[in-house]
Design an enzyme around this catalytic site. Structure first.
Site, PDB file in Angstrom:
ATOM      1  N   GLY A 155      27.717  52.944  46.536  1.00 25.46           N
ATOM      2  CA  GLY A 155      26.484  54.058  46.296  1.00 25.46           C
ATOM      3  C   GLY A 155      26.915  55.296  45.685  1.00 25.46           C
ATOM      4  O   GLY A 155      26.332  56.279  45.326  1.00 25.46           O
ATOM      5  N   ARG A 156      28.376  55.131  45.072  1.00 28.84           N
ATOM      6  CA  ARG A 156      28.910  56.292  44.517  1.00 28.84           C
ATOM      7  C   ARG A 156      28.184  56.601  43.089  1.00 28.84           C
ATOM      8  O   ARG A 156      27.985  55.821  42.409  1.00 28.84           O
ATOM      9  CB  ARG A 156      30.386  56.169  44.096  1.00 28.84           C
ATOM     10  CG  ARG A 156      31.173  56.228  45.329  1.00 28.84           C
ATOM     11  CD  ARG A 156      32.851  55.861  44.916  1.00 28.84           C
ATOM     12  NE  ARG A 156      33.180  54.587  44.520  1.00 28.84           N
ATOM     13  CZ  ARG A 156      34.168  53.933  44.085  1.00 28.84           C
ATOM     14  NH1 ARG A 156      35.243  54.872  44.004  1.00 28.84           N
ATOM     15  NH2 ARG A 156      34.358  52.894  43.961  1.00 28.84           N
ATOM     16  N   PRO A 157      28.130  57.922  42.555  1.00 36.09           N
ATOM     17  CA  PRO A 157      27.459  58.194  41.227  1.00 36.09           C
ATOM     18  C   PRO A 157      28.508  57.663  40.247  1.00 36.09           C
ATOM     19  O   PRO A 157      29.549  57.823  40.421  1.00 36.09           O
ATOM     20  CB  PRO A 157      27.392  59.584  41.227  1.00 36.09           C
ATOM     21  CG  PRO A 157      28.210  60.182  42.439  1.00 36.09           C
ATOM     22  CD  PRO A 157      28.351  59.098  43.329  1.00 36.09           C
ATOM     23  N   THR A 208      41.216  47.080  38.899  1.00 38.50           N
ATOM     24  CA  THR A 208      41.493  46.039  40.252  1.00 38.50           C
ATOM     25  C   THR A 208      42.394  45.051  40.406  1.00 38.50           C
ATOM     26  O   THR A 208      43.518  45.057  39.470  1.00 38.50           O
ATOM     27  CB  THR A 208      39.626  45.419  40.478  1.00 38.50           C
ATOM     28  OG1 THR A 208      39.789  45.029  41.672  1.00 38.50           O
ATOM     29  CG2 THR A 208      39.837  44.372  39.145  1.00 38.50           C
ATOM     30  N   ALA A 237      26.440  50.069  43.207  1.00 38.22           N
ATOM     31  CA  ALA A 237      25.719  48.925  44.015  1.00 38.22           C
ATOM     32  C   ALA A 237      26.371  48.398  45.394  1.00 38.22           C
ATOM     33  O   ALA A 237      25.898  48.159  46.352  1.00 38.22           O
ATOM     34  CB  ALA A 237      25.285  47.728  43.175  1.00 38.22           C
ATOM     35  N   THR A 268      37.157  50.545  46.139  1.00 37.53           N
ATOM     36  CA  THR A 268      35.730  50.300  47.151  1.00 37.53           C
ATOM     37  C   THR A 268      35.919  50.534  48.497  1.00 37.53           C
ATOM     38  O   THR A 268      35.251  50.255  49.330  1.00 37.53           O
ATOM     39  CB  THR A 268      35.267  48.952  46.583  1.00 37.53           C
ATOM     40  OG1 THR A 268      36.150  48.014  46.897  1.00 37.53           O
ATOM     41  CG2 THR A 268      34.668  49.110  45.062  1.00 37.53           C
ATOM     42  N   GLY A 295      29.203  44.129  42.846  1.00 37.93           N
ATOM     43  CA  GLY A 295      27.956  44.302  43.336  1.00 37.93           C
ATOM     44  C   GLY A 295      26.971  44.037  42.298  1.00 37.93           C
ATOM     45  O   GLY A 295      26.755  44.796  41.235  1.00 37.93           O
ATOM     46  N   HIS A 296      26.580  42.734  42.380  1.00 39.41           N
ATOM     47  CA  HIS A 296      25.741  42.233  41.390  1.00 39.41           C
ATOM     48  C   HIS A 296      24.161  42.178  41.759  1.00 39.41           C
ATOM     49  O   HIS A 296      23.707  41.730  42.719  1.00 39.41           O
ATOM     50  CB  HIS A 296      25.951  40.708  41.055  1.00 39.41           C
ATOM     51  CG  HIS A 296      27.280  40.426  40.504  1.00 39.41           C
ATOM     52  ND1 HIS A 296      28.124  39.397  40.169  1.00 39.41           N
ATOM     53  CD2 HIS A 296      28.251  41.752  39.915  1.00 39.41           C
ATOM     54  CE1 HIS A 296      29.290  39.812  39.430  1.00 39.41           C
ATOM     55  NE2 HIS A 296      29.359  40.984  39.664  1.00 39.41           N
ATOM     56  N   LYS A 347      25.751  42.127  34.779  1.00 43.64           N
ATOM     57  CA  LYS A 347      26.164  40.831  34.766  1.00 43.64           C
ATOM     58  C   LYS A 347      25.101  39.943  35.847  1.00 43.64           C
ATOM     59  O   LYS A 347      24.791  38.795  35.475  1.00 43.64           O
ATOM     60  CB  LYS A 347      27.711  40.533  35.476  1.00 43.64           C
ATOM     61  CG  LYS A 347      28.698  41.168  34.392  1.00 43.64           C
ATOM     62  CD  LYS A 347      30.146  40.754  34.948  1.00 43.64           C
ATOM     63  CE  LYS A 347      30.473  41.789  36.240  1.00 43.64           C
ATOM     64  NZ  LYS A 347      30.320  43.082  35.778  1.00 43.64           N
ATOM     65  N   LEU A 376      19.662  48.876  27.003  1.00 43.27           N
ATOM     66  CA  LEU A 376      19.324  49.341  25.919  1.00 43.27           C
ATOM     67  C   LEU A 376      18.190  50.320  26.036  1.00 43.27           C
ATOM     68  O   LEU A 376      18.128  51.535  25.433  1.00 43.27           O
ATOM     69  CB  LEU A 376      18.997  48.224  24.801  1.00 43.27           C
ATOM     70  CG  LEU A 376      18.576  48.590  23.462  1.00 43.27           C
ATOM     71  CD1 LEU A 376      19.663  49.493  22.918  1.00 43.27           C
ATOM     72  CD2 LEU A 376      18.264  47.889  22.570  1.00 43.27           C
ATOM     73  N   GLN A 380      33.328  42.524  38.043  1.00 49.71           N
ATOM     74  CA  GLN A 380      34.054  43.979  37.551  1.00 49.71           C
ATOM     75  C   GLN A 380      34.243  43.830  35.909  1.00 49.71           C
ATOM     76  O   GLN A 380      33.067  43.249  35.455  1.00 49.71           O
ATOM     77  CB  GLN A 380      35.624  44.054  37.977  1.00 49.71           C
ATOM     78  CG  GLN A 380      35.781  44.505  39.451  1.00 49.71           C
ATOM     79  CD  GLN A 380      35.571  43.309  40.438  1.00 49.71           C
ATOM     80  OE1 GLN A 380      36.258  42.298  40.227  1.00 49.71           O
ATOM     81  NE2 GLN A 380      34.820  43.422  41.513  1.00 49.71           N
ATOM     82  N   GLY A 410      33.075  47.504  34.462  1.00 47.93           N
ATOM     83  CA  GLY A 410      32.328  46.771  35.441  1.00 47.93           C
ATOM     84  C   GLY A 410      30.689  47.421  35.397  1.00 47.93           C
ATOM     85  O   GLY A 410      30.287  48.293  34.446  1.00 47.93           O
ATOM     86  N   ASP A 411      29.948  46.918  36.274  1.00 51.43           N
ATOM     87  CA  ASP A 411      28.380  47.087  36.124  1.00 51.43           C
ATOM     88  C   ASP A 411      27.954  47.169  34.981  1.00 51.43           C
ATOM     89  O   ASP A 411      26.816  47.907  34.662  1.00 51.43           O
ATOM     90  CB  ASP A 411      28.594  48.670  36.661  1.00 51.43           C
ATOM     91  CG  ASP A 411      29.312  48.924  38.082  1.00 51.43           C
ATOM     92  OD1 ASP A 411      29.058  48.202  39.010  1.00 51.43           O
ATOM     93  OD2 ASP A 411      30.052  49.728  38.065  1.00 51.43           O
TER      94      ASP A 411
HETATM   95  P1  IMP Z   1      39.226  47.861  44.039  1.00 57.68           P
HETATM   96  O1  IMP Z   1      38.966  46.472  43.429  1.00 57.68           O
HETATM   97  O2  IMP Z   1      38.245  48.042  45.256  1.00 57.68           O
HETATM   98  O3  IMP Z   1      40.753  47.897  44.431  1.00 57.68           O
HETATM   99  O4  IMP Z   1      38.907  49.411  43.119  1.00 57.68           O
HETATM  100  C1  IMP Z   1      39.866  49.207  42.191  1.00 57.68           C
HETATM  101  C2  IMP Z   1      38.729  50.007  40.937  1.00 57.68           C
HETATM  102  O5  IMP Z   1      37.985  48.953  40.309  1.00 57.68           O
HETATM  103  C3  IMP Z   1      38.095  51.228  41.313  1.00 57.68           C
HETATM  104  O6  IMP Z   1      38.111  52.233  40.210  1.00 57.68           O
HETATM  105  C4  IMP Z   1      36.790  50.729  41.572  1.00 57.68           C
HETATM  106  O7  IMP Z   1      35.896  51.424  41.461  1.00 57.68           O
HETATM  107  C5  IMP Z   1      36.664  49.642  40.552  1.00 57.68           C
HETATM  108  N1  IMP Z   1      35.689  48.652  40.813  1.00 57.68           N
HETATM  109  C6  IMP Z   1      35.937  47.562  41.708  1.00 57.68           C
HETATM  110  N2  IMP Z   1      34.973  46.725  41.663  1.00 57.68           N
HETATM  111  C7  IMP Z   1      34.162  47.060  40.833  1.00 57.68           C
HETATM  112  C8  IMP Z   1      32.586  46.689  40.400  1.00 57.68           C
HETATM  113  O8  IMP Z   1      32.160  45.729  40.736  1.00 57.68           O
HETATM  114  N3  IMP Z   1      32.046  47.592  39.496  1.00 57.68           N
HETATM  115  C9  IMP Z   1      32.691  48.435  38.972  1.00 57.68           C
HETATM  116  N4  IMP Z   1      34.070  49.154  39.515  1.00 57.68           N
HETATM  117  C10 IMP Z   1      34.480  48.285  40.458  1.00 57.68           C
END
Ligand code: IMP
Length: 435
Positions: A303-305, A240, A300, A130, A40-41, A16, A333, A225, A12-13
């Protein structure tokens, strides 16, 4: 007519939002098919920042149809908050450019409470969700006890189904998690009101998307994701609750798999992960911190690091093959601009055995030792470069080395958060030619 799937190929992140926003210029319909407001796009247009959680990233282009498919877990409160936030900034959003599937599942207050309570219950084994109610909503979908958007529009059906669901959820909240029960009447009043606000957007989106494709429209599928968070193929249980790659499109959008023309993965030039779970190429030292600061790697949505580390060839090859990618886009890059040495994970070792391909579920990723190889950094600001041949020689060397290791062509590079900070690759435009 054509259809393109763009999905995250890491955890994820991957950036996209910006890529989808760019490709949306040439698309007619932009479709999300899984996940929910856990995504969070981020899209930056002329210096203004938009963070979209539920609504497809094509919404910022006038005249495009944006679809929230049946495969999503939709929190009506988040949906409305996002629509109103966009309208307040002058973006037109109504039932003509935003469509919501009547078959999408609804996230209720109890799903969010149970998400948080279950995480507390799991203790050290927590997933680091999340907290948006995603897992509990999909669990109800699979258990056939969930409510769909269509149910919110039918008072009798809504009452009957919510009463049945809440009876069980209240028992869970009270007796297992020691929380206050929710009032059926309050919840009914709230969600039926929200249903009325949703009504103008609601339709049979699967039929709408298929019809658009048949009429020769360009369809762009926006994954949320990343492939390594896929419920079936990711690093289970630290995933997820949906199918995050192009594997989710047929089920989550009602669009036949055979109609998919192009598949493009997106990955950063390094790797990040947010939440718990194994991350073989994570860097726990100064380089990890440096990547986080240079890349502004903070969630996004929450706010978690983000945990930061190096590009992982095994993970990438796996994601791209699994989802049938024709090409991929390397993002961020420029974040590596200041590094002397750039590392890449090229093998895992576990129990004395060296793996050059992503290991199956029988290997616990937490146990692997990673073999890293490195390249020399280019130590130059590349954020202003727009043509591949203008990149420093060492940057091109890194890109081509990684591309060769992965074995799938890189069709585009991204060198900054703005819409125009894009470098197309010569001769490889074919993979996006119809986007
Ligand atoms: P959930 O989707 O809230 O159930 O979270 C499950 C896992 O997916 C956790 O590790 C979240 O941090 C991760 N996760 C969910 N959505 C995103 C995203 O959009 N970007 C990155 N990680 C995500």
């Amino acid at each position: 007519m054509s259809s393109v799937s763009v999905f995250g190929a890491q955890w994820g992140d991957e950036g996209k939002g910006k890529i989808i926003d760019g490709l949306a210029r040439d698309a007619d319909v932009i479709v999300r098919y899984q996940g929910g407001a856990n995504a969070g796009h981020t899209v930056i247009v002329g210096g203004a920042k938009y963070v979209l959680h539920l609504i497809p990233s094509g919404i910022l282009h006038p005249g495009k149809v944006n679809v929230i498919g049946n495969g999503l877990a939709v929190d009506p409160l988040k949906f409305i908050e996002e629509v109103e936030g966009l309208r307040a900034r002058g973006v037109k959003v109504d039932g003509s450019n935003l469509r919501l599937s009547s078959a999408a599942h609804v996230i209720f207050e109890h799903h969010k409470r149970i998400d948080l309570a279950s995480e507390r219950w799991r203790g050290v084994g927590r997933i680091g969700t999340t907290g948006r109610g995603i897992g509990p909503c999909y669990a109800d979908k699979a258990a056939r006890t969930g409510l769909r958007v269509a149910d919110l529009l039918e008072p009798e059906r809504c009452r009957r189904r919510l009463a049945a669901a809440l009876a069980e959820k209240n028992a869970l909240l009270e007796q297992v998690h020691g929380e206050q029960p929710l009032s059926l009447e309050e919840q009914l009043a709230r969600y039926m009101h929200l249903g009325e606000v949703l009504r103008p957007f609601v339709g049979d989106t699967g039929a709408e998307v298929r019809e658009a494709y048949r009429r020769g429209k360009q369809i762009l599928f926006e994954g949320a994701q990343g492939a390594l968070l896929d419920i079936d193929h990711g690093s289970y249980p630290y995933v997820t609750s949906s199918n995050t790659g192009s594997d989710g499109i047929a089920a989550g959008a009602g669009f036949p798999a055979r109609w998919l023309d192009r598949v493009v993965g997106i990955a950063k030039a390094y790797c990040t992960r947010v939440g718990e779970g194994p991350f073989p190429s994570e860097d726990h030292g100064a380089d990890g911190v440096k990547i986080r600061e240079a890349g502004n790697e903070y969630g996004a949505t929450t706010g978690r690091p983000r945990r930061c580390g190096w590009f992982d060839v095994l993970a990438m090859r796996y994601s791209l093959e699994l989802n049938g990618a024709d090409g991929w886009i390397m993002t961020n890059l420029d974040v590596l601009d200041s590094f002397e040495e750039i590392k890449v994970a090229t093998a895992y070792e576990v129990g004395g055995r060296v793996h050059r391909e992503w290991p199956g579920a029988h290997v616990d990723l937490a146990d692997v030792q990673v073999h890293m190889e490195s390249a020399r950094g280019w130590k130059t600001d590349i954020t202003g470069v727009r043509r591949y041949e203008d990149l420093p020689m060492l940057t091109r060397k890194y890109v081509e080395w990684v591309e060769k290791l992965v074995g799938v062509p890189i069709v585009m590079l991204s060198v900054g958060p703005d819409r125009d900070q894009i470098i197309p690759r010569e001769g490889l435009k074919g993979a996006l030619a119809h986007a």
